[in-house]
Design a protein around this motif. Structure first.
Motif, PDB file in Angstrom:
ATOM      1  N   ASP A 236      13.209  -2.263 -15.176  1.00  0.00           N
ATOM      2  CA  ASP A 236      13.878  -1.165 -15.867  1.00  0.00           C
ATOM      3  C   ASP A 236      12.885  -0.041 -16.165  1.00  0.00           C
ATOM      4  O   ASP A 236      13.182   1.134 -15.960  1.00  0.00           O
ATOM      5  N   ALA A 237      11.703  -0.389 -16.640  1.00  0.00           N
ATOM      6  CA  ALA A 237      10.672   0.616 -16.926  1.00  0.00           C
ATOM      7  C   ALA A 237      10.174   1.273 -15.640  1.00  0.00           C
ATOM      8  O   ALA A 237       9.970   2.488 -15.595  1.00  0.00           O
ATOM      9  N   ILE A 238       9.975   0.482 -14.589  1.00  0.00           N
ATOM     10  CA  ILE A 238       9.503   1.016 -13.314  1.00  0.00           C
ATOM     11  C   ILE A 238      10.461   2.069 -12.786  1.00  0.00           C
ATOM     12  O   ILE A 238      10.057   3.131 -12.321  1.00  0.00           O
ATOM     13  N   THR A 239      11.749   1.793 -12.871  1.00  0.00           N
ATOM     14  CA  THR A 239      12.750   2.703 -12.308  1.00  0.00           C
ATOM     15  C   THR A 239      12.938   3.979 -13.126  1.00  0.00           C
ATOM     16  O   THR A 239      13.605   4.909 -12.663  1.00  0.00           O
TER      17      THR A 239
ATOM     18  N   GLU B  24       0.826  -1.210   0.000  1.00  0.00           N
ATOM     19  CA  GLU B  24       0.000   0.000   0.000  1.00  0.00           C
ATOM     20  C   GLU B  24       0.857   1.255   0.000  1.00  0.00           C
ATOM     21  O   GLU B  24       0.563   2.221  -0.710  1.00  0.00           O
ATOM     22  N   GLN B  25       1.916   1.255   0.806  1.00  0.00           N
ATOM     23  CA  GLN B  25       2.801   2.414   0.875  1.00  0.00           C
ATOM     24  C   GLN B  25       3.546   2.637  -0.442  1.00  0.00           C
ATOM     25  O   GLN B  25       3.700   3.772  -0.892  1.00  0.00           O
ATOM     26  N   MET B  26       4.011   1.553  -1.041  1.00  0.00           N
ATOM     27  CA  MET B  26       4.694   1.679  -2.333  1.00  0.00           C
ATOM     28  C   MET B  26       3.733   2.225  -3.390  1.00  0.00           C
ATOM     29  O   MET B  26       4.091   3.117  -4.162  1.00  0.00           O
ATOM     30  N   HIS B  27       2.517   1.701  -3.405  1.00  0.00           N
ATOM     31  CA  HIS B  27       1.497   2.152  -4.347  1.00  0.00           C
ATOM     32  C   HIS B  27       1.232   3.654  -4.171  1.00  0.00           C
ATOM     33  O   HIS B  27       1.175   4.403  -5.151  1.00  0.00           O
ATOM     34  N   ALA B  28       1.065   4.075  -2.933  1.00  0.00           N
ATOM     35  CA  ALA B  28       0.772   5.485  -2.649  1.00  0.00           C
ATOM     36  C   ALA B  28       1.918   6.395  -3.092  1.00  0.00           C
ATOM     37  O   ALA B  28       1.683   7.469  -3.661  1.00  0.00           O
ATOM     38  N   ARG B  29       3.132   5.983  -2.874  1.00  0.00           N
ATOM     39  CA  ARG B  29       4.287   6.821  -3.234  1.00  0.00           C
ATOM     40  C   ARG B  29       4.571   6.831  -4.734  1.00  0.00           C
ATOM     41  O   ARG B  29       5.155   7.768  -5.246  1.00  0.00           O
ATOM     42  N   TYR B  30       4.148   5.797  -5.438  1.00  0.00           N
ATOM     43  CA  TYR B  30       4.401   5.667  -6.878  1.00  0.00           C
ATOM     44  C   TYR B  30       3.181   6.114  -7.696  1.00  0.00           C
ATOM     45  O   TYR B  30       3.245   6.206  -8.916  1.00  0.00           O
ATOM     46  N   ASN B  31       2.069   6.354  -7.016  1.00  0.00           N
ATOM     47  CA  ASN B  31       0.803   6.761  -7.638  1.00  0.00           C
ATOM     48  C   ASN B  31       0.183   5.683  -8.527  1.00  0.00           C
ATOM     49  O   ASN B  31      -0.710   5.971  -9.319  1.00  0.00           O
ATOM     50  N   LYS B  32       0.654   4.482  -8.425  1.00  0.00           N
ATOM     51  CA  LYS B  32       0.100   3.308  -9.107  1.00  0.00           C
ATOM     52  C   LYS B  32       0.854   2.106  -8.564  1.00  0.00           C
ATOM     53  O   LYS B  32       1.892   2.268  -7.915  1.00  0.00           O
ATOM     54  N   PRO B  33       0.369   0.915  -8.818  1.00  0.00           N
ATOM     55  CA  PRO B  33       1.076  -0.254  -8.273  1.00  0.00           C
ATOM     56  C   PRO B  33       2.496  -0.392  -8.839  1.00  0.00           C
ATOM     57  O   PRO B  33       2.689  -0.326 -10.048  1.00  0.00           O
ATOM     58  N   VAL B  34       3.452  -0.549  -7.956  1.00  0.00           N
ATOM     59  CA  VAL B  34       4.807  -0.890  -8.386  1.00  0.00           C
ATOM     60  C   VAL B  34       4.799  -2.366  -8.771  1.00  0.00           C
ATOM     61  O   VAL B  34       5.249  -2.730  -9.850  1.00  0.00           O
TER      62      VAL B  34
ATOM     63  N   TRP C 286       9.918   6.333  -8.322  1.00  0.00           N
ATOM     64  CA  TRP C 286      10.475   5.059  -7.876  1.00  0.00           C
ATOM     65  C   TRP C 286      11.376   5.249  -6.658  1.00  0.00           C
ATOM     66  O   TRP C 286      11.390   4.416  -5.751  1.00  0.00           O
ATOM     67  N   LEU C 287      12.105   6.338  -6.609  1.00  0.00           N
ATOM     68  CA  LEU C 287      13.028   6.561  -5.489  1.00  0.00           C
ATOM     69  C   LEU C 287      12.285   6.557  -4.153  1.00  0.00           C
ATOM     70  O   LEU C 287      12.715   5.898  -3.204  1.00  0.00           O
ATOM     71  N   SER C 288      11.168   7.263  -4.067  1.00  0.00           N
ATOM     72  CA  SER C 288      10.436   7.279  -2.797  1.00  0.00           C
ATOM     73  C   SER C 288       9.655   5.976  -2.578  1.00  0.00           C
ATOM     74  O   SER C 288       9.425   5.581  -1.435  1.00  0.00           O
ATOM     75  N   ALA C 289       9.273   5.309  -3.658  1.00  0.00           N
ATOM     76  CA  ALA C 289       8.537   4.041  -3.529  1.00  0.00           C
ATOM     77  C   ALA C 289       9.410   2.935  -2.954  1.00  0.00           C
ATOM     78  O   ALA C 289       8.888   1.968  -2.388  1.00  0.00           O
ATOM     79  N   GLN C 290      10.716   3.070  -3.061  1.00  0.00           N
ATOM     80  CA  GLN C 290      11.636   2.062  -2.527  1.00  0.00           C
ATOM     81  C   GLN C 290      11.670   2.048  -1.004  1.00  0.00           C
ATOM     82  O   GLN C 290      11.984   1.019  -0.396  1.00  0.00           O
ATOM     83  N   VAL C 291      11.381   3.181  -0.399  1.00  0.00           N
ATOM     84  CA  VAL C 291      11.521   3.326   1.053  1.00  0.00           C
ATOM     85  C   VAL C 291      10.729   2.264   1.820  1.00  0.00           C
ATOM     86  O   VAL C 291      11.292   1.587   2.692  1.00  0.00           O
ATOM     87  N   PRO C 292       9.423   2.054   1.547  1.00  0.00           N
ATOM     88  CA  PRO C 292       8.698   1.014   2.291  1.00  0.00           C
ATOM     89  C   PRO C 292       9.277  -0.384   2.082  1.00  0.00           C
ATOM     90  O   PRO C 292       9.251  -1.207   3.004  1.00  0.00           O
ATOM     91  N   PHE C 293       9.807  -0.654   0.898  1.00  0.00           N
ATOM     92  CA  PHE C 293      10.403  -1.964   0.623  1.00  0.00           C
ATOM     93  C   PHE C 293      11.647  -2.175   1.486  1.00  0.00           C
ATOM     94  O   PHE C 293      11.821  -3.240   2.093  1.00  0.00           O
TER      95      PHE C 293
END
Length: 132
Positions: A102-105, A7-17, A110-117
């Motif tokens: 590669d496309a995701i990054t 959920e946190q990654m999704h919120a930070r990426y504005n769509k599912p990572v 993507w940088l902020s979406a990595q934080v919850p992971f």
């Protein structure tokens, strides 16, 4: 814990990572899917070895420690993008069935979406998952 990370990654990426999340056991040479969220439950099990692709060696050789993770930069379609070691013989498989890592990054979010992971990685490193 895993759902919160997603959920946190999704919120930070504005769509599912990752649109596919699975907890698997490879303990004692036997593979089992313990939990699965995603669009292709049966296809995940059926195509596991092929979809593991570049991550297969890391999953099967046991050299990674709890909390360690690996990414496959060029996983395409159902080819897995990542795994995280949850405990002895236990792995979280993360996958985007549409985009490659590669496309995701390429997206700056993507940088902020990595934080919850990474936070999930730290949590399991200090408190590994154990399945009886």
């Amino acid at each position: 814990m895993i759902k919160h990370c997603a959920e946190q990654m999704h919120a930070r990426y504005n769509k599912p990572v990752f649109d596919e999340w699975a907890v698997i056991s490879l303990a004692e040479g036997k593979g089992a899917v313990l939990a699965y969220i995603g669009p292709r439950r049966e296809g995940f099990k059926k195509n596991f070895l092929a979809d593991a692709g570049a991550l297969r060696t890391g999953l099967l050789n046991g050299q990674f420690q709890t909390g360690d993770f690996e990414f496959a930069r060029h996983g395409v379609g159902t080819g897995f993008e990542s795994f995280l070691v949850l405990g002895k013989g236990l792995y979280l498989i993360c996958n985007n069935t549409v985009q490659s890592m590669d496309a995701i990054t390429q997206d700056p979010l993507w940088l902020s979406a990595q934080v919850p992971f990474v936070e999930l990685s730290d949590k399991v490193r200090s408190d590994p998952l154990v399945v009886e």
